[in-house]
Structure formats: C-alpha cells, structure tokens
Design a protein around this motif. Structure first.
Motif, PDB file in Angstrom:
ATOM      1  N   THR A   8       0.934  -0.832   0.039  1.00 19.54           N
ATOM      2  CA  THR A   8       0.013   0.603  -0.189  1.00 19.54           C
ATOM      3  C   THR A   8       0.490   1.051   0.377  1.00 19.54           C
ATOM      4  O   THR A   8       0.878   1.292  -0.902  1.00 19.54           O
ATOM      5  N   ALA A   9       1.629   1.112   0.596  1.00 22.80           N
ATOM      6  CA  ALA A   9       2.804   2.515   0.747  1.00 22.80           C
ATOM      7  C   ALA A   9       3.613   2.720  -0.440  1.00 22.80           C
ATOM      8  O   ALA A   9       3.334   3.897  -0.575  1.00 22.80           O
ATOM      9  N   GLU A  10       3.974   1.108  -0.884  1.00 24.33           N
ATOM     10  CA  GLU A  10       4.506   2.016  -1.968  1.00 24.33           C
ATOM     11  C   GLU A  10       3.602   2.308  -3.303  1.00 24.33           C
ATOM     12  O   GLU A  10       4.088   2.938  -4.308  1.00 24.33           O
ATOM     13  N   LEU A  11       2.739   1.622  -3.835  1.00 20.13           N
ATOM     14  CA  LEU A  11       1.701   2.154  -4.597  1.00 20.13           C
ATOM     15  C   LEU A  11       1.068   3.370  -4.557  1.00 20.13           C
ATOM     16  O   LEU A  11       1.111   4.093  -5.522  1.00 20.13           O
ATOM     17  N   VAL A  12       0.830   3.819  -3.385  1.00 15.18           N
ATOM     18  CA  VAL A  12       0.082   5.166  -3.051  1.00 15.18           C
ATOM     19  C   VAL A  12       1.533   6.345  -3.187  1.00 15.18           C
ATOM     20  O   VAL A  12       1.854   7.098  -4.170  1.00 15.18           O
ATOM     21  N   ARG A  13       3.290   5.997  -2.670  1.00  9.02           N
ATOM     22  CA  ARG A  13       3.542   7.197  -3.792  1.00  9.02           C
ATOM     23  C   ARG A  13       4.353   6.856  -4.333  1.00  9.02           C
ATOM     24  O   ARG A  13       4.646   7.811  -5.279  1.00  9.02           O
ATOM     25  N   HIS A  14       4.218   5.685  -5.050  1.00  5.76           N
ATOM     26  CA  HIS A  14       4.322   5.464  -6.830  1.00  5.76           C
ATOM     27  C   HIS A  14       3.656   6.722  -7.176  1.00  5.76           C
ATOM     28  O   HIS A  14       3.258   7.062  -8.308  1.00  5.76           O
ATOM     29  N   SER A  15       2.017   5.813  -6.971  1.00  2.00           N
ATOM     30  CA  SER A  15       1.201   6.942  -7.796  1.00  2.00           C
ATOM     31  C   SER A  15       1.270   8.675  -7.048  1.00  2.00           C
ATOM     32  O   SER A  15       1.029   9.255  -8.813  1.00  2.00           O
ATOM     33  N   VAL A  16       1.562   9.077  -5.685  1.00  2.00           N
ATOM     34  CA  VAL A  16       1.967  10.415  -6.135  1.00  2.00           C
ATOM     35  C   VAL A  16       2.618  10.800  -6.357  1.00  2.00           C
ATOM     36  O   VAL A  16       2.787  11.703  -7.361  1.00  2.00           O
ATOM     37  N   ALA A  17       4.006  10.501  -6.815  1.00  2.00           N
ATOM     38  CA  ALA A  17       5.087  10.779  -7.897  1.00  2.00           C
ATOM     39  C   ALA A  17       4.709  10.388  -9.320  1.00  2.00           C
ATOM     40  O   ALA A  17       4.713  11.791  -9.995  1.00  2.00           O
ATOM     41  N   GLU A  18       3.346  10.048  -9.941  1.00  2.00           N
ATOM     42  CA  GLU A  18       3.396   9.275 -11.266  1.00  2.00           C
ATOM     43  C   GLU A  18       2.327  10.899 -11.255  1.00  2.00           C
ATOM     44  O   GLU A  18       1.776  11.866 -12.098  1.00  2.00           O
ATOM     45  N   GLU A  19       1.323  11.554 -10.875  1.00  5.09           N
ATOM     46  CA  GLU A  19       0.168  12.443 -10.093  1.00  5.09           C
ATOM     47  C   GLU A  19       1.041  13.417 -10.245  1.00  5.09           C
ATOM     48  O   GLU A  19       0.405  14.580 -11.267  1.00  5.09           O
ATOM     49  N   MET A  20       2.109  13.914  -9.820  1.00  2.00           N
ATOM     50  CA  MET A  20       2.729  14.738  -9.390  1.00  2.00           C
ATOM     51  C   MET A  20       4.090  15.526 -10.413  1.00  2.00           C
ATOM     52  O   MET A  20       4.109  17.134 -10.900  1.00  2.00           O
ATOM     53  N   HIS A  21       4.420  14.375 -11.294  1.00  2.00           N
ATOM     54  CA  HIS A  21       5.785  14.922 -12.471  1.00  2.00           C
ATOM     55  C   HIS A  21       5.152  14.277 -13.291  1.00  2.00           C
ATOM     56  O   HIS A  21       5.051  14.652 -14.247  1.00  2.00           O
ATOM     57  N   LEU A  22       4.231  12.413 -14.053  1.00  2.00           N
ATOM     58  CA  LEU A  22       4.281  11.848 -14.923  1.00  2.00           C
ATOM     59  C   LEU A  22       2.705  13.079 -15.381  1.00  2.00           C
ATOM     60  O   LEU A  22       3.027  13.238 -16.950  1.00  2.00           O
ATOM     61  N   CYS A  23       2.148  12.153 -14.858  1.00  2.00           N
ATOM     62  CA  CYS A  23       0.805  12.628 -15.685  1.00  2.00           C
ATOM     63  C   CYS A  23       1.038  15.193 -16.181  1.00  2.00           C
ATOM     64  O   CYS A  23       0.353  15.247 -17.270  1.00  2.00           O
ATOM     65  N   PRO A  24       1.296  15.720 -15.597  1.00  2.00           N
ATOM     66  CA  PRO A  24       1.714  16.737 -15.932  1.00  2.00           C
ATOM     67  C   PRO A  24       2.498  17.355 -16.956  1.00  2.00           C
ATOM     68  O   PRO A  24       2.012  17.587 -17.856  1.00  2.00           O
ATOM     69  N   THR A  52       8.798  11.228   0.565  1.00  2.00           N
ATOM     70  CA  THR A  52       8.215  12.611   1.246  1.00  2.00           C
ATOM     71  C   THR A  52       6.708  12.237   1.025  1.00  2.00           C
ATOM     72  O   THR A  52       6.045  13.168   2.058  1.00  2.00           O
ATOM     73  N   ALA A  53       5.550  11.564   0.396  1.00  2.00           N
ATOM     74  CA  ALA A  53       5.239  11.246  -0.353  1.00  2.00           C
ATOM     75  C   ALA A  53       3.917  10.603   0.689  1.00  2.00           C
ATOM     76  O   ALA A  53       5.030   9.824   2.056  1.00  2.00           O
ATOM     77  N   ARG A  54       2.749  10.530   1.103  1.00  2.00           N
ATOM     78  CA  ARG A  54       1.972   9.440   1.726  1.00  2.00           C
ATOM     79  C   ARG A  54       1.878   8.593   1.234  1.00  2.00           C
ATOM     80  O   ARG A  54       2.514   7.783   0.392  1.00  2.00           O
ATOM     81  N   THR A  55       1.658   8.014   2.462  1.00  2.00           N
ATOM     82  CA  THR A  55       1.803   6.106   2.494  1.00  2.00           C
ATOM     83  C   THR A  55       0.363   5.732   2.167  1.00  2.00           C
ATOM     84  O   THR A  55       0.139   4.108   1.962  1.00  2.00           O
ATOM     85  N   CYS A  56      -0.634   6.434   3.022  1.00  2.00           N
ATOM     86  CA  CYS A  56      -2.129   5.617   2.735  1.00  2.00           C
ATOM     87  C   CYS A  56      -2.752   6.333   1.677  1.00  2.00           C
ATOM     88  O   CYS A  56      -2.828   7.722   1.738  1.00  2.00           O
ATOM     89  N   PRO A  57      -4.239   5.606   1.080  1.00  2.00           N
ATOM     90  CA  PRO A  57      -4.906   6.015   0.304  1.00  2.00           C
ATOM     91  C   PRO A  57      -5.506   7.347   1.151  1.00  2.00           C
ATOM     92  O   PRO A  57      -5.729   6.696   2.633  1.00  2.00           O
ATOM     93  N   HIS A  58      -5.966   7.953   0.717  1.00  2.00           N
ATOM     94  CA  HIS A  58      -6.910   9.152   1.315  1.00  2.00           C
ATOM     95  C   HIS A  58      -8.219   9.598  -0.113  1.00  2.00           C
ATOM     96  O   HIS A  58      -7.645  10.261  -1.279  1.00  2.00           O
ATOM     97  N   PHE A  59      -9.380  10.011   0.717  1.00  2.00           N
ATOM     98  CA  PHE A  59     -10.507   9.776  -0.309  1.00  2.00           C
ATOM     99  C   PHE A  59     -10.511  11.480   0.053  1.00  2.00           C
ATOM    100  O   PHE A  59     -11.791  11.758   0.019  1.00  2.00           O
ATOM    101  N   THR A  60      -9.784  12.463   1.450  1.00  2.00           N
ATOM    102  CA  THR A  60     -10.803  13.845   1.616  1.00  2.00           C
ATOM    103  C   THR A  60     -10.228  15.027   0.681  1.00  2.00           C
ATOM    104  O   THR A  60     -10.686  16.063   0.956  1.00  2.00           O
TER     105      THR A  60
END
Length: 187
Positions: free
Chosen positions: A43-59, A147-155
C-alpha cells in the motif's frame, strides 16, 4: 531493477518492486500475519508511486505527449480505482476471505496499469521529451516518493497535482500513523 536514472527507469523499477511484493504476499499461507505486513508495504509503495506519477508524470504527459490530456486523465482514473481497492484492503484482517479477493483484484488492476504505461505511455513520453527532461523528472519523482503520503486518502480531490498541494504534510502524518500502529511500510 535499481532505482535512479530517468523517470521511465525510476517508475519501471517501481513496477518490478510492486510485482515482487504481490508475489511475496501470494507466497504466504492464506491467513499468515506476514500477508498483512506485506500488504501494508505494498500500500505504501503504491501510494508513493501514484503520488509521484500524479505530480510529475501526468503534467508532463499533458504538456508534451500527443493526446496527453486523455492519457493523463486515464492514468488518474486508474489511480482512483487502485486507491479505492487499497482503502478496502486496509480495513480487512488477513483472515477475512475478502482480503484475498481484494489482493487479487488489486494485482489485476496494477498489472493492467503497468502494462499500459510500459507499452504505450513510456514510449510516447520518451519520444516527446529530451533525455535531460526525463532525467530531471526522475530526480523529482525520487524526491517526491521520499516525502509522499503512505496511505490512501479520499479527503482531497482526485485530480493532479491538487492532492499533494492541498495536504503537504500528509506524508509526515501517514508515517507517524504507521509508526503508532506498528505498521512497517518500508524495507
């Protein structure tokens, strides 16, 4: 695969690590507590990976790749599906029969996402960006994952990069929560 290098190499290394974590989870007996430890790390690895993709890859995809807006939106939609499964998994005890079902669904979603990135998105990105840009994105992704979050957040909104901009301390809060609950989310 070692981390480092450009963004494609970095995310590809993440993909191999995720595949290894899934294999390690599935290698454990069905109700073994180690499955929960490994699921927390996954979970932690997937969330960190997703955050990095969302912040850098997607834009970058939006800006530099043909049909980038559509590709980036597809990436984000897949991330939402994966985070929902992670949230569902987080609520389950390892001896709950749904635990195995969620792990299997998650593995299928992640495998599909990885295949699309590696076969479609990454080649388009490599053709659209300079080697220097890809190297810079790799450095940024590595820093973000630290430095990214490690848990899924829906807020927070499901669009990029707003989640991390609106909740800059989420990674620190998640790590404190992991420590307080005795969850091991690294190494």
């Amino acid at each position: 695969m070692a981390h480092g290098g450009n963004v494609i190499a970095e995310f590809t290394a993440d993909h191999r690590e995720l595949e290894e974590l899934f294999a390690r989870i599935e290698a454990q007996p069905v109700d073994h507590p180690q499955r929960r430890v490994l699921a927390n790390r996954l979970t932690a690895e997937l969330v960190r990976h997703s955050v990095a993709e969302e912040m850098h890859l997607c834009p970058t995809v939006r800006k530099h790749v043909r049909d980038g807006e559509e590709l980036a939106e597809k990436e984000l939609a897949e991330h939402v599906k994966i985070e929902r499964l992670l949230r569902d998994l987080e609520e389950l005890h390892v001896d709950d029969p749904q635990f195995n079902d969620i792990v299997a669904k998650l593995r299928l979603e992640v495998a599909s996402h990885v295949r699309e990135e590696e076969q479609e998105l990454f080649p388009k990105l490599a053709a659209s960006c300079s080697p220097e840009k890809l190297d810079e994105l790799g450095r940024l992704a590595r820093h973000t994952k630290q430095t990214a979050r490690t848990c899924p957040h829906f807020t927070v909104p499901d669009t990029s990069p707003a989640p991390e901009l609106l909740v800059p301390g989420a990674g620190l809060v998640d790590r404190a929560r992991d420590l307080a609950h005795g969850r091991r989310t690294t190494g």
